[in-house]
Design an enzyme around this catalytic site. Structure first.
Site, PDB file in Angstrom:
ATOM      1  N   GLY A  37       0.850  -1.189   0.000  1.00 52.43           N
ATOM      2  CA  GLY A  37       0.000   0.000   0.000  1.00 52.43           C
ATOM      3  C   GLY A  37       0.881   1.233   0.000  1.00 52.43           C
ATOM      4  O   GLY A  37       1.850   1.311   0.759  1.00 52.43           O
ATOM      5  N   ALA A  38       0.594   2.196  -0.862  1.00 50.60           N
ATOM      6  CA  ALA A  38       1.458   3.361  -1.020  1.00 50.60           C
ATOM      7  C   ALA A  38       1.675   4.108   0.290  1.00 50.60           C
ATOM      8  O   ALA A  38       2.813   4.388   0.691  1.00 50.60           O
ATOM      9  CB  ALA A  38       0.866   4.295  -2.079  1.00 50.60           C
ATOM     10  N   TYR A 108      -5.322  -6.733  -8.927  1.00 49.92           N
ATOM     11  CA  TYR A 108      -5.873  -6.260  -7.662  1.00 49.92           C
ATOM     12  C   TYR A 108      -7.251  -6.870  -7.390  1.00 49.92           C
ATOM     13  O   TYR A 108      -8.071  -6.995  -8.296  1.00 49.92           O
ATOM     14  CB  TYR A 108      -6.015  -4.736  -7.685  1.00 49.92           C
ATOM     15  CG  TYR A 108      -4.699  -4.002  -7.813  1.00 49.92           C
ATOM     16  CD1 TYR A 108      -3.935  -3.697  -6.697  1.00 49.92           C
ATOM     17  CD2 TYR A 108      -4.231  -3.594  -9.065  1.00 49.92           C
ATOM     18  CE1 TYR A 108      -2.736  -3.006  -6.814  1.00 49.92           C
ATOM     19  CE2 TYR A 108      -3.031  -2.916  -9.203  1.00 49.92           C
ATOM     20  CZ  TYR A 108      -2.291  -2.626  -8.064  1.00 49.92           C
ATOM     21  OH  TYR A 108      -1.100  -1.954  -8.190  1.00 49.92           O
ATOM     22  N   ARG A 172      -3.848   6.307 -10.328  1.00 49.79           N
ATOM     23  CA  ARG A 172      -4.442   4.999 -10.560  1.00 49.79           C
ATOM     24  C   ARG A 172      -5.686   5.199 -11.445  1.00 49.79           C
ATOM     25  O   ARG A 172      -6.819   5.174 -10.957  1.00 49.79           O
ATOM     26  CB  ARG A 172      -4.828   4.323  -9.242  1.00 49.79           C
ATOM     27  CG  ARG A 172      -3.678   4.026  -8.307  1.00 49.79           C
ATOM     28  CD  ARG A 172      -2.770   2.944  -8.877  1.00 49.79           C
ATOM     29  NE  ARG A 172      -1.777   2.507  -7.882  1.00 49.79           N
ATOM     30  CZ  ARG A 172      -0.594   3.075  -7.708  1.00 49.79           C
ATOM     31  NH1 ARG A 172      -0.265   4.138  -8.447  1.00 49.79           N
ATOM     32  NH2 ARG A 172       0.261   2.604  -6.815  1.00 49.79           N
ATOM     33  N   LYS A 230       9.689  13.976 -10.308  1.00 54.85           N
ATOM     34  CA  LYS A 230      10.562  12.834 -10.572  1.00 54.85           C
ATOM     35  C   LYS A 230      10.693  12.659 -12.082  1.00 54.85           C
ATOM     36  O   LYS A 230       9.694  12.493 -12.778  1.00 54.85           O
ATOM     37  CB  LYS A 230       9.977  11.582  -9.925  1.00 54.85           C
ATOM     38  CG  LYS A 230       9.936  11.656  -8.393  1.00 54.85           C
ATOM     39  CD  LYS A 230       8.981  10.660  -7.783  1.00 54.85           C
ATOM     40  CE  LYS A 230       7.548  11.154  -7.864  1.00 54.85           C
ATOM     41  NZ  LYS A 230       6.602  10.318  -7.098  1.00 54.85           N
ATOM     42  N   GLY A 235      16.804  12.085 -12.699  1.00 56.83           N
ATOM     43  CA  GLY A 235      16.748  12.420 -11.281  1.00 56.83           C
ATOM     44  C   GLY A 235      15.466  13.127 -10.918  1.00 56.83           C
ATOM     45  O   GLY A 235      14.380  12.577 -11.083  1.00 56.83           O
ATOM     46  N   GLY A 261       7.232   0.651  -5.813  1.00 56.24           N
ATOM     47  CA  GLY A 261       7.660   1.183  -4.521  1.00 56.24           C
ATOM     48  C   GLY A 261       8.724   2.256  -4.614  1.00 56.24           C
ATOM     49  O   GLY A 261       9.070   2.868  -3.604  1.00 56.24           O
ATOM     50  N   ASP A 264       7.312   5.642  -3.551  1.00 59.91           N
ATOM     51  CA  ASP A 264       7.086   5.704  -2.105  1.00 59.91           C
ATOM     52  C   ASP A 264       8.416   5.922  -1.379  1.00 59.91           C
ATOM     53  O   ASP A 264       8.497   6.678  -0.406  1.00 59.91           O
ATOM     54  CB  ASP A 264       6.432   4.412  -1.618  1.00 59.91           C
ATOM     55  CG  ASP A 264       5.097   4.153  -2.294  1.00 59.91           C
ATOM     56  OD1 ASP A 264       4.442   5.130  -2.711  1.00 59.91           O
ATOM     57  OD2 ASP A 264       4.717   2.978  -2.411  1.00 59.91           O
TER      58      ASP A 264
END
Length: 326
Positions: A37-38, A108, A172, A230, A235, A261, A264
């Site tokens: 989960g984020a 999911y 999402r 991002k 970078g 991930g 996150d």
């Protein structure tokens, strides 16, 4: 309870089954289990770095929910405001084993989950008041209308209380009715934040602009203090309300194992460093490093370092250039 927590966040946790062998999911016979989960990843990452983090959600009264609770307790994440919901289950997901740095396939199973029933009754004023920072993600906002209402209410309440906020869009699209709804509602959340952390592709979708500076200017014009974009192998680009801007190089990753991930991990690095009083470039450097670390292991949170690991490994970092796509 004032300032007993450094950071509070809210969202959905799912039981994740990660394939131990490559191949399509219907062919795989063996999986390992993890919590995913984020927002959960961010709470865990901050706790490992010594910050006091709290996570708000609903879990089903089932073995998946109990596993996630156990994981959070081991990670020292505060769960005072986690509700065990006897009416709805904990969601779960299946994730393929990635090859050669490609994105894994994830399926999911979250429709009707306990977390999707988060609503304004989950807002505990004293608990939020006890934290100095709120981190939100677009995942929680996408779960349901009531979960979005909770996220927006919490954001406005914390901003009015003089707290700081960070927001990671974490798009999402499949969870939204349409792209326009996603763009409108996520930007409403972003406008409440001090720090907005989109990926370049996310920024293009949310603002309609192609260039990092134009994306940043869009949010800065709506009262955001800093925008950190991002940009993958380049970078991260940043710009602030005081017109400071620059690029912080990515970190070399020779062996990408699992790209899930990374964003996150980036958020963990940036938020932790800024709350420690470090400069924005220093915070982004840490974010790039943790994001790069996260993609070198299987699992969403396994690559998130402890404070000692972070200090030792960043001290050994010899090259500040290229290749972690967050």
């Amino acid at each position: 309870m004032k300032n007993q927590l450094d950071v509070v966040t809210l969202g959905e946790a799912m039981m994740m089954f990660v394939a131990t062998q490559t191949g399509t999911l219907h062919e795989v016979e063996s999986f390992i289990r993890r919590a995913a989960g984020a927002e959960l990843n961010v709470a865990i990452g901050l706790a490992r770095l010594g910050l006091k983090s709290g996570w708000i959600s609903r879990l089903g009264n089932d073995s998946f929910g109990r596993f996630i609770q156990s994981t959070l307790h081991k990670e020292l994440v505060d769960t005072q405001c986690v509700t065990i919901d006897a009416n709805y289950p904990t969601g779960f997901q299946l994730k393929s084993k990635a090859q050669n740095g490609t994105d894994p396939i994830v399926e999911y199973f979250r429709k009707g989950s306990a977390a999707s029933h988060l609503d304004l009754t989950d807002f505990n004023e004293d608990y939020f008041l006890s934290a100095r920072h709120l981190h939100l993600s677009g995942v929680a906002a996408a779960l349901s209308t009531t979960s979005y209402q909770l996220s927006l209410y919490a954001a406005k309440w914390m901003r009015n209380a003089g707290k700081s906020l960070s927001f990671d869009p974490n798009l999402r699209p499949s969870l939204w009715q349409n792209e326009q709804q996603m763009v409108t509602q996520l930007n409403q959340l972003a406008f409440q934040a001090n720090w907005v952390l989109p990926g370049l592709k996310e920024g293009k979708i949310l603002t309609g602009f192609d260039k990092p500076e134009a994306i940043a200017d869009f949010y800065l014009a709506h009262g955001v203090d800093a925008v950190i974009i991002k940009t993958g192998e380049q970078g991260a680009y940043y710009k602030t309300a005081t017109n400071q801007q620059g690029v912080v190089d990515a970190v070399v990753v020779k062996n990408v194992v699992d790209t899930v991930g990374a964003g996150d991990g980036f958020a963990v690095g940036v938020i932790s460093a800024l709350l420690e009083g470090q400069s924005l470039p220093q915070a982004i450097k840490r974010g790039n490093f943790i994001g790069a670390r996260a993609i070198q292991v299987i699992g969403d949170s396994e690559g998130l370092p402890t404070k000692v690991q972070l200090q030792q490994e960043m001290a050994l970092l010899s090259s500040p250039t290229v290749n972690a796509a967050c």
